[in-house]
Motif scaffolding. Structure first.
Motif, PDB file in Angstrom:
ATOM      1  N   ALA A   1       0.926  -0.964  -0.034  1.00 29.15           N
ATOM      2  CA  ALA A   1      -0.084  -0.044   0.221  1.00 29.15           C
ATOM      3  C   ALA A   1       1.098   1.197   0.060  1.00 29.15           C
ATOM      4  N   PRO A   2       0.747   2.085  -0.702  1.00 30.04           N
ATOM      5  CA  PRO A   2       1.162   3.625  -0.619  1.00 30.04           C
ATOM      6  C   PRO A   2       1.106   4.302   0.693  1.00 30.04           C
ATOM      7  N   THR A   3       2.426   4.890   1.110  1.00 28.12           N
ATOM      8  CA  THR A   3       2.422   5.618   2.223  1.00 28.12           C
ATOM      9  C   THR A   3       2.018   7.078   2.065  1.00 28.12           C
ATOM     10  N   ASN A   4       1.536   7.393   0.953  1.00 27.25           N
ATOM     11  CA  ASN A   4       0.844   8.809   0.786  1.00 27.25           C
ATOM     12  C   ASN A   4      -0.681   8.623   0.490  1.00 27.25           C
ATOM     13  N   THR A   5      -1.270   9.789   0.190  1.00 26.70           N
ATOM     14  CA  THR A   5      -2.451   9.690  -0.257  1.00 26.70           C
ATOM     15  C   THR A   5      -2.510   9.441  -1.829  1.00 26.70           C
ATOM     16  N   VAL A   6      -3.521   8.656  -2.351  1.00 28.74           N
ATOM     17  CA  VAL A   6      -3.584   8.300  -3.728  1.00 28.74           C
ATOM     18  C   VAL A   6      -4.938   8.805  -4.206  1.00 28.74           C
ATOM     19  N   THR A   7      -5.042   9.295  -5.328  1.00 31.37           N
ATOM     20  CA  THR A   7      -6.470   9.572  -5.891  1.00 31.37           C
ATOM     21  C   THR A   7      -6.693   8.230  -6.563  1.00 31.37           C
ATOM     22  N   ARG A   8      -8.002   7.793  -6.335  1.00 34.06           N
ATOM     23  CA  ARG A   8      -8.480   6.656  -6.512  1.00 34.06           C
ATOM     24  C   ARG A   8     -10.061   6.940  -7.484  1.00 34.06           C
ATOM     25  N   ASN A   9     -10.243   5.997  -8.200  1.00 35.57           N
ATOM     26  CA  ASN A   9     -11.536   5.951  -8.968  1.00 35.57           C
ATOM     27  C   ASN A   9     -12.501   5.151  -8.104  1.00 35.57           C
ATOM     28  N   ILE A  10     -13.711   6.239  -7.867  1.00 40.62           N
ATOM     29  CA  ILE A  10     -14.770   5.681  -6.935  1.00 40.62           C
ATOM     30  C   ILE A  10     -15.401   4.401  -7.323  1.00 40.62           C
ATOM     31  N   MET A  11     -15.429   4.473  -8.587  1.00 38.01           N
ATOM     32  CA  MET A  11     -16.195   3.159  -9.121  1.00 38.01           C
ATOM     33  C   MET A  11     -15.410   1.950  -8.972  1.00 38.01           C
ATOM     34  N   ASP A  12     -13.953   1.862  -8.715  1.00 36.47           N
ATOM     35  CA  ASP A  12     -13.186   0.827  -8.476  1.00 36.47           C
ATOM     36  C   ASP A  12     -13.921  -0.002  -7.086  1.00 36.47           C
ATOM     37  N   PHE A  13     -14.235   0.966  -6.242  1.00 40.87           N
ATOM     38  CA  PHE A  13     -14.805   0.337  -4.706  1.00 40.87           C
ATOM     39  C   PHE A  13     -16.205  -0.061  -4.850  1.00 40.87           C
ATOM     40  N   CYS A  14     -17.029   0.133  -6.165  1.00 35.75           N
ATOM     41  CA  CYS A  14     -18.241  -0.361  -6.158  1.00 35.75           C
ATOM     42  C   CYS A  14     -18.187  -1.606  -6.968  1.00 35.75           C
ATOM     43  N   GLU A  15     -17.235  -2.330  -7.250  1.00 36.58           N
ATOM     44  CA  GLU A  15     -17.287  -3.464  -7.968  1.00 36.58           C
ATOM     45  C   GLU A  15     -17.645  -4.538  -7.119  1.00 36.58           C
ATOM     46  N   GLY A  16     -17.186  -4.648  -5.817  1.00 34.89           N
ATOM     47  CA  GLY A  16     -17.583  -5.980  -5.214  1.00 34.89           C
ATOM     48  C   GLY A  16     -18.948  -5.810  -4.410  1.00 34.89           C
TER      49      GLY A  16
END
Length: 115
Positions: free
Chosen positions: A8-23
């Motif tokens: 996991a990264p040690t700093n904040t990462v911009t992520r796509n919200i839709m990736d968290f909706c898949e499961g």
């Protein structure tokens, strides 16, 4: 899980919200799962750190004598550099390494079977 080997990264990462909706097909449910997992990780790390720092505990009653142990400081710094629990939980979620169970869905399925 060994959090020291987490990618996991040690700093904040911009992520796509839709990736968290898949499961879960629901972002709010995903956020709740991430929050609970992050709390579990945080508690595990805190317990591990407390055990390691307890080895260096000084039980003297004198307040005048303050003793800082170099090893204790190095251990604390090492744990400060680890990725934050929320980032570890997000990485686990995106890699499908988290198992969750919703008892409400089971209750709904049982009611549907009765008809």
């Amino acid at each position: 899980m060994d959090y020291k080997k987490s990618k996991a990264p040690t700093n904040t990462v911009t992520r796509n919200i839709m990736d968290f909706c898949e499961g879960t097909d629901n972002i709010y449910e995903s956020v709740a799962i991430l929050g609970k997992r992050a709390n579990q990780i945080s508690q595990d790390i805190k317990q591990e750190l407390s055990k390691k720092l307890a080895e260096f505990a000084n039980y003297n009653d004198t307040l005048e004598e303050v003793f800082e142990n170099r090893e204790q400081i190095e251990i604390s710094r090492y744990y400060e550099k680890l990725p934050k629990p929320t980032l570890i939980a997000a990485e686990e979620f995106l890699n499908n390494e988290i198992y969750w169970h919703d008892p409400a869905n089971d209750a709904n399925n049982d009611e549907d079977d009765d008809y």
